[in-house]
Write a protein that holds these residues in place. Structure first.
Motif, mmCIF file in Angstrom:
data_model
loop_
_atom_site.group_PDB
_atom_site.id
_atom_site.type_symbol
_atom_site.label_atom_id
_atom_site.label_comp_id
_atom_site.label_asym_id
_atom_site.label_seq_id
_atom_site.Cartn_x
_atom_site.Cartn_y
_atom_site.Cartn_z
ATOM 1 N N PHE A 66 -7.657 5.087 -0.031
ATOM 2 C CA PHE A 66 -8.376 4.514 1.099
ATOM 3 C C PHE A 66 -9.763 4.055 0.688
ATOM 4 O O PHE A 66 -10.495 4.764 -0.017
ATOM 5 C CB PHE A 66 -8.474 5.536 2.233
ATOM 6 N N HIS A 67 -10.125 2.831 1.161
ATOM 7 C CA HIS A 67 -11.384 2.204 0.790
ATOM 8 C C HIS A 67 -12.191 1.844 2.034
ATOM 9 O O HIS A 67 -11.684 1.853 3.161
ATOM 10 C CB HIS A 67 -11.130 0.938 -0.038
ATOM 11 N N LYS A 101 -13.756 -0.164 4.878
ATOM 12 C CA LYS A 101 -13.226 -1.194 5.769
ATOM 13 C C LYS A 101 -11.694 -1.217 5.856
ATOM 14 O O LYS A 101 -11.127 -2.095 6.507
ATOM 15 C CB LYS A 101 -13.747 -2.587 5.395
ATOM 16 N N ASP A 102 -11.031 -0.265 5.221
ATOM 17 C CA ASP A 102 -9.597 -0.129 5.459
ATOM 18 C C ASP A 102 -9.369 0.272 6.920
ATOM 19 O O ASP A 102 -10.287 0.751 7.603
ATOM 20 C CB ASP A 102 -8.984 0.932 4.540
ATOM 21 N N ARG A 133 -5.116 -3.150 5.030
ATOM 22 C CA ARG A 133 -6.313 -3.606 4.292
ATOM 23 C C ARG A 133 -6.330 -5.125 4.265
ATOM 24 O O ARG A 133 -5.349 -5.755 3.873
ATOM 25 C CB ARG A 133 -6.305 -3.066 2.861
ATOM 26 N N CYS A 134 -7.432 -5.699 4.704
ATOM 27 C CA CYS A 134 -7.598 -7.149 4.677
ATOM 28 C C CYS A 134 -8.420 -7.515 3.447
ATOM 29 O O CYS A 134 -9.545 -7.029 3.272
ATOM 30 C CB CYS A 134 -8.284 -7.634 5.944
ATOM 31 N N THR A 135 -7.860 -8.365 2.573
ATOM 32 C CA THR A 135 -8.537 -8.732 1.328
ATOM 33 C C THR A 135 -9.540 -9.850 1.572
ATOM 34 O O THR A 135 -9.613 -10.441 2.650
ATOM 35 C CB THR A 135 -7.516 -9.185 0.280
ATOM 36 N N LEU A 166 0.840 -1.196 0.000
ATOM 37 C CA LEU A 166 0.000 0.000 0.000
ATOM 38 C C LEU A 166 0.877 1.249 0.000
ATOM 39 O O LEU A 166 1.975 1.240 0.561
ATOM 40 C CB LEU A 166 -0.910 0.008 1.222
ATOM 41 N N HIS A 193 -1.386 2.225 7.356
ATOM 42 C CA HIS A 193 -2.582 1.911 6.571
ATOM 43 C C HIS A 193 -2.615 0.405 6.331
ATOM 44 O O HIS A 193 -1.643 -0.175 5.855
ATOM 45 C CB HIS A 193 -2.517 2.676 5.244
#
Length: 284
Positions: free
Chosen positions: A159-160, A162-163, A233-235, A116, A231
């Motif tokens: 940024f999305h 649930k990030d 993020r869980c995919t 990221l 930052h």
């Protein structure tokens, strides 16, 4: 005495000499009685006396917020990689006693590496701020998590929903009784959810790391120590991505002191002194 010597001979040993028989003939071999020589060379002690600062820093991380590094080879732990990345730079030399008492000086440790985009952090006349835009939002304790999340997602393409933004604040302390440096660490975790009506005051120390300055996400405090935003993020495949980040510090006086030649010499003395430099051996 003769009987003792005879007993030792019959059992294959007399004094420091070992006897053995081969093909009907008796041989004598001098035993090696030299004790293992203790060595404390400068190169070895540079690592040894600075290792404990990393160990004690790792221990200070709250559960679930320890350094994370993407793409590690099988068998390599995040703990081991943390040392690989940080041991060669920003060395802090602690005495044996300090090491055992959880002494620690925070330095610009690398705490995450990933794919990221990094959160850019700089220091202005007030304190520390990031490059995360909040638009017109000025967070207050009554501001909802949804409003803060929407401002971040709307004004930042990286940024999305649930990030996660993890904020870690490290306070640097000095024990008033023995002068030992030590740290305390707190974390605040923001999960971006524009639908949340929960006030941000429900977060732990919300405005310490989620205030605004000139339209950017910033810290409202700047104590002696360090801080970092990560930052994450869980995919959908349960894979965690993170940004590459390091601590931003403002305790340069302590860093200078404990990274000096004087601190190194003092740390070496606490372990018995260097064996390759007579001038640095302790007085006997």
């Amino acid at each position: 005495m003769a009987k003792v010597r005879l007993f030792n001979y019959l059992h294959g040993r007399v004094g420091d000499t070992t006897y053995f028989t081969r093909n009907g003939r008796t041989y004598a071999m001098q035993a090696n009685v030299n004790k293992r020589k203790v060595t404390r060379k400068a190169a070895q002690m540079t690592t040894r006396t600075s290792w404990s600062n990393l160990v004690n820093f790792w221990k200070a991380f709250p559960c679930g917020a320890r350094p994370y590094f993407e793409g590690l080879r099988p068998g390599v732990t995040h703990y081991n990689h943390f040392f690989t990345l940080n041991l060669g730079s920003n060395r802090i030399f602690l005495t044996k006693e300090m090491a055992g008492n959880c002494a620690c000086v925070v330095v610009p440790f690398i705490v995450s590496t990933g794919i990221l985009p990094p959160i850019v952090v700089d220091r202005d006349d007030v304190g520390v701020r990031t490059n995360i835009s909040l638009g017109d939002l000025n967070p207050l304790p009554t501001t909802t998590l949804g409003q803060l999340s929407l401002a971040i997602i709307k004004n930042n393409n990286d940024f999305h929903y649930k990030d996660i933004i993890l904020y870690l604040l490290v306070r640097q302390h000095v024990d008033p009784t023995d002068g030992r440096p030590f740290i305390s660490m707190s974390r605040t975790t923001l999960v971006l959810n524009p639908n949340s009506n929960t006030p941000i005051q429900h977060l732990l120390h919300p405005l310490e790391g989620f205030a605004a300055r000139n339209g950017m996400l910033a810290a409202s405090v700047d104590p002696v120590g360090g801080m970092v935003w990560v930052h994450a993020r869980c995919t959908s495949h349960n894979c965690l991505h993170v940004s590459t980040q390091h601590m931003v510090c403002n305790n340069q006086a302590l860093i200078n002191h404990y990274s000096s030649a004087e601190a190194f010499n003092g740390a070496c003395q606490s372990y018995g002194g260097l064996t390759d430099d007579p001038m640095l051996k302790p007085n006997e």
